[in-house]
Design a protein around this motif. Structure first.
Motif, short mmCIF file in Angstrom:
data_model
loop_
_atom_site.label_atom_id
_atom_site.label_comp_id
_atom_site.label_asym_id
_atom_site.label_seq_id
_atom_site.Cartn_x
_atom_site.Cartn_y
_atom_site.Cartn_z
N ALA A 60 3.98 18.61 -26.28
CA ALA A 60 2.64 17.72 -25.13
C ALA A 60 3.04 17.36 -23.71
N VAL A 61 3.55 17.06 -23.01
CA VAL A 61 3.82 17.02 -21.62
C VAL A 61 5.10 18.01 -21.05
N ASP A 62 5.06 18.97 -20.14
CA ASP A 62 6.07 19.74 -20.29
C ASP A 62 6.39 19.81 -19.00
N GLY A 63 6.36 18.80 -17.50
CA GLY A 63 7.20 18.06 -17.09
C GLY A 63 6.31 17.90 -15.76
N LEU A 64 5.46 17.29 -15.95
CA LEU A 64 4.31 16.33 -15.61
C LEU A 64 4.56 15.96 -14.18
N ASP A 65 3.72 16.19 -13.31
CA ASP A 65 4.06 15.29 -11.97
C ASP A 65 3.15 14.34 -11.53
N LEU A 66 2.38 13.27 -10.69
CA LEU A 66 0.95 12.56 -10.52
C LEU A 66 1.89 11.38 -9.50
N ALA B 181 -4.37 19.49 -24.48
CA ALA B 181 -3.98 19.59 -22.89
C ALA B 181 -3.13 18.08 -22.64
N GLY B 182 -2.41 17.32 -24.01
CA GLY B 182 -1.61 16.20 -23.40
C GLY B 182 -1.86 15.59 -22.78
N LYS B 183 -3.18 14.98 -22.13
CA LYS B 183 -3.63 13.74 -21.65
C LYS B 183 -3.43 12.04 -22.90
N THR B 184 -3.73 12.65 -23.29
CA THR B 184 -3.58 11.11 -24.27
C THR B 184 -2.02 11.12 -23.95
N THR B 185 -1.08 11.63 -24.46
CA THR B 185 0.05 11.40 -24.91
C THR B 185 0.60 11.37 -23.00
N THR B 186 0.15 11.49 -22.09
CA THR B 186 0.62 11.30 -20.79
C THR B 186 0.40 9.56 -20.29
N ILE B 187 -1.06 10.01 -20.86
CA ILE B 187 -1.26 8.45 -20.60
C ILE B 187 -0.87 6.70 -20.90
N GLN C 121 0.71 -1.30 0.11
CA GLN C 121 0.27 -0.07 -0.03
C GLN C 121 0.90 1.16 -0.23
N SER C 122 2.34 0.86 0.08
CA SER C 122 2.91 2.44 0.35
C SER C 122 3.49 2.81 -0.99
N VAL C 123 3.46 1.83 -1.81
CA VAL C 123 3.92 2.58 -3.19
C VAL C 123 3.21 2.50 -4.40
N PRO C 124 2.99 3.92 -4.53
CA PRO C 124 1.64 4.29 -5.55
C PRO C 124 1.31 3.15 -6.81
N ALA C 125 0.49 2.78 -6.84
CA ALA C 125 0.34 2.17 -8.00
C ALA C 125 0.72 3.29 -9.17
N LEU C 126 0.57 3.94 -9.95
CA LEU C 126 1.14 4.99 -10.71
C LEU C 126 2.42 6.53 -9.41
N PHE C 127 2.95 6.68 -10.41
CA PHE C 127 4.14 7.52 -9.55
C PHE C 127 4.70 8.19 -11.30
N VAL C 128 4.26 9.40 -12.04
CA VAL C 128 4.73 10.03 -12.89
C VAL C 128 5.76 11.13 -11.91
N ARG C 129 7.35 11.44 -12.63
CA ARG C 129 8.00 13.11 -11.84
C ARG C 129 8.73 13.28 -13.18
N GLN C 130 8.52 14.42 -13.49
CA GLN C 130 8.94 15.77 -13.96
C GLN C 130 8.98 15.05 -15.94
N LEU C 131 7.51 14.30 -16.26
CA LEU C 131 7.59 13.84 -17.51
C LEU C 131 7.56 14.90 -18.48
N HIS C 132 8.35 15.20 -19.73
CA HIS C 132 8.64 15.71 -20.43
C HIS C 132 8.44 15.11 -22.17
N LYS C 133 7.66 15.44 -22.59
CA LYS C 133 7.59 15.19 -24.61
C LYS C 133 7.04 16.43 -24.97
#
Lengths: 359, 315
Positions: free
Chosen positions: B25-31, B47-53, B6-18
């Motif tokens: 399209a993606v400019d430094g996205l964190d999740l 907005a970059g949603k599909t690129t991110t996913i 439970q302590s590991v995120p199911a999804l972790f995104v840091r400083q994503l660029h594309k």
């Protein structure tokens, strides 16, 4: 009881197998497309039947000759010529004889001349006119008393295997193999890429090797049916011979199907639109339809381009099929063609897999 | 599920660029998405949603940044990830000549473990259509087949890219029920949408994305709460009438913010029963007549508008 349970589990096991699923999907998509069935089964047979009828072996044509009614010698001369069963003689007025010659209705015009001799009018570029000239002259000279100096004997030979239909059926089979490999893979793969289905599939754990294998395997099964139907129908309807071993023919079919499959894969490896891939497929196949000896011998092309023509995969396929079907050449004698096909296969597959666009 | 830490995120995104050419399209996205959470990526088209996913799904490569899924990453754990993810792409045309059952069975065969084909078809309520070819189905039914294919491997993490775009309201509600049901099994969901109502109904938390960046993050309730206003009053005056300035309006009881869009006024208010009478008496004092008056509860749409100054759906 226990037996039926075992049967059930095997069925489940097979149904759960992804390669099996991919292959059955290929067949379902194929058999649910009536046009595809026609192009791979109906079309080659119809073509063979059409060509078989158009080029059927028939008794040698009569040679049409006109004798000009220009005096009392015309009728006895015509009667003398009528004794030769290979000649069809008509007596015409001078001007209608000229028209008949010009329009090709007769190959030769015969005019008795005032000096007791005979004059021939004909177009020396027409083969049938030259034959008519030889036949008529022979009959005229014999009628005037010329005899044979040397005794001769004749035997007439009409053999299966040397007719046009015998030439064209192996060509049609080669064309079917090429079309199946190139259309069969090219269209379907690009269509899936265009619809984002390819991307959806690679988003699952699906094995990419299995995906490609499903195409190759389903092509093989279909191809053996197609080849069987085409060869069976031409043997039944036209008595096209199968002098070589079935193993030899099967080997050529397998190797050529693999090399055309590789070429199909290569053509489909990048395209994202049906229009794009159609252009590439036509660009690939059209030269081979013309050059590779499907409908007429590729020997008709100048010697300088022969090495290029021989290197084409369809030429290799057609040559090998003709060699084994018509002349009974066995596998060892087919190695040059099989080598050409193997090189195409290896090259096309390795490049295609390298540049293939999965998304 | 119990095996999932439970302590590991199911999804972790840091400083994503594309970027594509000049477009970032993606400019430094964190999740960071917690296990069992339904997380929404919300934003206008482009907005970059599909690129991110798709980067998260391992279908696109990022220019830079970290992506971890279930504690794994694409470089080292591709095989395992493919088995544990369920994916629905934005636009996939499944083979029209295959039946529902054949399609789901094909996808089931790719996964080493998963749910039975019958269960999944039942779950997406297509029992009656199982032998129908996909080409004969409606858009909503086809979308449910796509969902069935995404969940047949019983994924730990499910990606849904615009799952209800282009569907009629009834089909959308049907899909929402199915997604809610899947969520109830404790699995993690990440979805993108440009429908605010969808995010509000389905998502535990949302990230509002604009120009490839997260511009707001929280539960739908918190985000709406951040407006400091529970309601929005939308009105317009009769033709040719004017004379209301923003400070006057802001001075009305309960008004938190004022926006003007063309000839329309939008008031974000805390309590309608105080503001509306005050507004009406102000108009009466100045001899102004209303040509239009509506109110609605504040939504994520209003959050987006107040963050960007733009409407979501105009994009």
């Amino acid at each position: 009881m226990s037996e039926s349970r075992i049967g059930e589990e095997t069925a489940q096991g097979l149904a759960a197998n992804s390669l099996w699923q991919l292959i059955t999907v290929r067949f379902r998509e194929y058999t649910r497309e009536p046009e595809a069935l026609f192009w791979s089964f109906g079309f080659p047979i119809l073509l063979a039947i059409g060509l078989g009828i158009a080029f059927r072996s028939k008794p040698a044509d009569l040679v049409h000759v006109a004798v000009v009614n220009n005096g009392p010698r015309a009728t006895p001369l015509a009667d003398a010529l009528r004794r030769d069963k290979g000649l069809a003689i008509e007596q015409l007025a001078p001007d209608s004889a000229a028209v008949a010659l010009r329009t090709g209705r007769v190959a030769l015009v015969v005019l008795p001349d005032s000096g007791g001799g005979v004059r021939y009018e004909f177009d020396d570029t027409r083969p049938d006119a030259r034959i008519a000239r030889l036949m008529v002259n022979d009959a005229v000279q014999r009628g005037a008393g010329r005899g044979d100096v040397l005794p001769i004997t004749e035997q007439q030979v009409r053999e299966r295997g040397s007719r046009y239909i015998d030439f064209v059926v192996p060509g049609l089979l080669g064309m079917t193999i090429m079309g199946g490999g190139i259309w069969g893979l090219g269209f379907s793969i690009v269509d899936q890429r265009r619809k984002n289905l390819l991307k959806r599939l690679v988003a699952t754990p699906m094995s990419r090797a299995q995906y490609l294998a499903s195409y190759v395997i389903s092509r093989f099964v279909l191809l053996f049916v197609e080849a069987g139907v085409l060869l069976g129908a031409s043997a039944l309807l036209f008595g096209v011979p199968m002098r070589g071993s079935l193993i030899g023919i099967a080997m050529i079919v397998v190797v050529s199907a693999l090399s055309f499959g590789g070429i199909g894969l290569l053509i489909a490896s990048r395209s994202k639109t049906i229009e794009g891939v159609s252009g590439l497929m036509n660009l690939t196949m059209l030269p081979m339809w013309v050059l590779s000896g499907v409908f007429f011998s590729s020997e008709n092309f100048p010697g300088a381009v022969q090495p290029f023509i021989k290197a084409l995969p369809l030429t290799a396929t057609n040559d090998a099929l003709r060699a084994t079907m018509l002349r009974g050449v066995d596998l060892p004698g087919l190695w040059p063609q099989l080598a050409v096909l193997t090189i195409w296969m290896v090259l096309s597959f390795s490049v295609a897999l390298k540049i293939f666009r999965w998304r | 599920m119990s095996s999932l830490n439970q302590s590991v995120p199911a999804l972790f995104v840091r400083q994503l660029h594309k970027h594509y050419g000049d477009v970032r399209a993606v400019d430094g996205l964190d999740l960071s998405v917690a296990p069992g959470e339904c997380f929404g990526l919300l934003g206008p088209n482009g907005a970059g949603k599909t690129t991110t996913i798709e980067i998260c799904e391992g279908l696109l490569s990022a220019d830079s940044g970290d992506v971890q899924l279930l504690g794994l990453n694409w470089d080292q754990n591709e095989k395992e990830l493919r088995q544990r993810l369920g994916i629905q792409l934005q636009e996939t045309e499944l083979a029209a000549k295959l039946t529902v059952e054949e399609t789901v069975r094909l996808f089931r065969s790719f996964y080493s473990r998963g749910r039975s084909v019958d269960d999944v078809i039942h779950l997406v309520q297509l029992d009656e259509k199982r032998t129908a070819r996909l080409g004969k189905l409606s858009g909503g039914q086809r979308q449910r087949v796509a969902l069935a294919c995404a969940i047949v491997g019983d994924p730990d993490l499910l990606f849904l890219d615009e799952p209800t775009t282009g569907l009629d309201p009834q089909s959308r509600r049907q899909l929402w029920d199915l997604i809610t049901e899947f969520k109830a099994r404790g699995r993690t969901i990440m979805l993108t949408t440009h429908y605010m109502d969808e995010a509000q109904i389905l998502c535990d938390r949302v990230a509002v994305v604009d120009h490839g960046k997260v511009i707001a993050l929280g539960t739908p309730r918190d985000l709406i709460g951040s407006l400091g206003a529970e309601h929005v009053v939308d009105f317009a005056l009769g033709e040719g009438q004017d004379g209301l300035d923003d400070p006057t309006l802001r001075g009305l009881e309960g008004v938190r913010a004022v926006r003007r869009v063309a000839d329309r006024y939008e008031l974000q208010v805390g309590a309608l029963h105080r503001t509306i009478p005050a507004l009406l008496s102000l108009l009466a004092q100045r001899n102004l007549v209303l040509s239009h008056l509506t109110t609605h509860s504040a939504t994520l749409e209003d959050v987006f508008v107040s963050l960007t100054g733009r409407q979501l759906r105009d994009e």
